[in-house]
Write an enzyme that holds these catalytic residues in place. Sequence first.
Site, PDB file in Angstrom:
ATOM      1  N   ASP A   1       0.869  -1.164   0.000  1.00  0.00           N
ATOM      2  CA  ASP A   1       0.000   0.000   0.000  1.00  0.00           C
ATOM      3  C   ASP A   1       0.913   1.224   0.000  1.00  0.00           C
ATOM      4  O   ASP A   1       1.615   1.485   0.982  1.00  0.00           O
ATOM      5  CB  ASP A   1      -0.893  -0.006   1.241  1.00  0.00           C
TER       6      ASP A   1
ATOM      7  N   LYS B   1      -3.761  16.168  -8.366  1.00  0.00           N
ATOM      8  CA  LYS B   1      -2.899  16.192  -9.544  1.00  0.00           C
ATOM      9  C   LYS B   1      -2.177  17.530  -9.691  1.00  0.00           C
ATOM     10  O   LYS B   1      -1.041  17.580 -10.189  1.00  0.00           O
ATOM     11  CB  LYS B   1      -3.707  15.854 -10.795  1.00  0.00           C
TER      12      LYS B   1
ATOM     13  N   SER C   1      -1.859  14.793 -14.357  1.00  0.00           N
ATOM     14  CA  SER C   1      -3.059  14.760 -15.195  1.00  0.00           C
ATOM     15  C   SER C   1      -3.318  16.142 -15.763  1.00  0.00           C
ATOM     16  O   SER C   1      -2.965  17.157 -15.139  1.00  0.00           O
ATOM     17  CB  SER C   1      -4.283  14.317 -14.370  1.00  0.00           C
TER      18      SER C   1
ATOM     19  N   TYR D   1      -9.624  15.094  -6.851  1.00  0.00           N
ATOM     20  CA  TYR D   1      -8.728  14.568  -7.884  1.00  0.00           C
ATOM     21  C   TYR D   1      -7.930  15.685  -8.543  1.00  0.00           C
ATOM     22  O   TYR D   1      -6.705  15.589  -8.685  1.00  0.00           O
ATOM     23  CB  TYR D   1      -9.529  13.793  -8.926  1.00  0.00           C
TER      24      TYR D   1
END
Length: 253
Positions: free
Chosen positions: A64, A160, A143, A156
Amino acid sequence: MANELDGRIALVTGASRGLGRDIAARLAAAGAAVALVDRKARWSEDFAQEIESAGGRAIALGCDVSDREALHAAFDAAVEALGGLDVVVNNAMWTRYAPVEQIEKESLDRMLGVGIAGIVWGTQAAARYMRPRGGGAIVNIASVSARMGLPNAMVYCGIKAAVEGMTRSAAIELAPAGIRVNAVAPSTIATEGVRAMLDEAAFAARVASTPLGRLGETTDIAEAVLFFADSARSGFVTGQSLLVDGGISIALR
């Protein structure tokens, strides 16, 4: 095809499927020995055997990435098994999309743990092994969402954007050790997960919004990662985030 990474050793997180799998496959095809790190080793064990059967070297490790001690132990195991470390690709991500009012603490904590802490710990462990070797390459997966707002993706997009900031900061700090740190920033990639998530109309809309007229493929991103991993191609490049997005970030549509 030239074996650009002959004699090099790479570690890829989130390597059992999708983008991470194809990145690892491309690095292996270029001659690198590859450590495949995923949350459960069994997810990448078959993949490691495929690489070995094709004449490459690979090891599957369960970890992990949000757990600092576990990730450092995975790096230790990779170096012991493969003999060193030259390239690290921080690819692992765990994502849940939700409207602002519906973001849950458990999802937020998990996304931050994998998407931010995982890169911090991965960069930390990479530096520890790359310094004695006189350098190396770290590639973070960012991203286009770092620079564009998306609905239901507050967390998100924020993560990023943080990845790009961390990339620049680490690049400056680690440059004296010969360690280059860069990022690849994809737009929507036509993985199995994306195809399952988008209905036909939504998929067509994503394609229509992309100037090059198609969604990216995992191979597009893997080639960009290889560029940064190969010091012969990018040895004077650090602290950069390469948009691989078919032009969507510069289009007004």
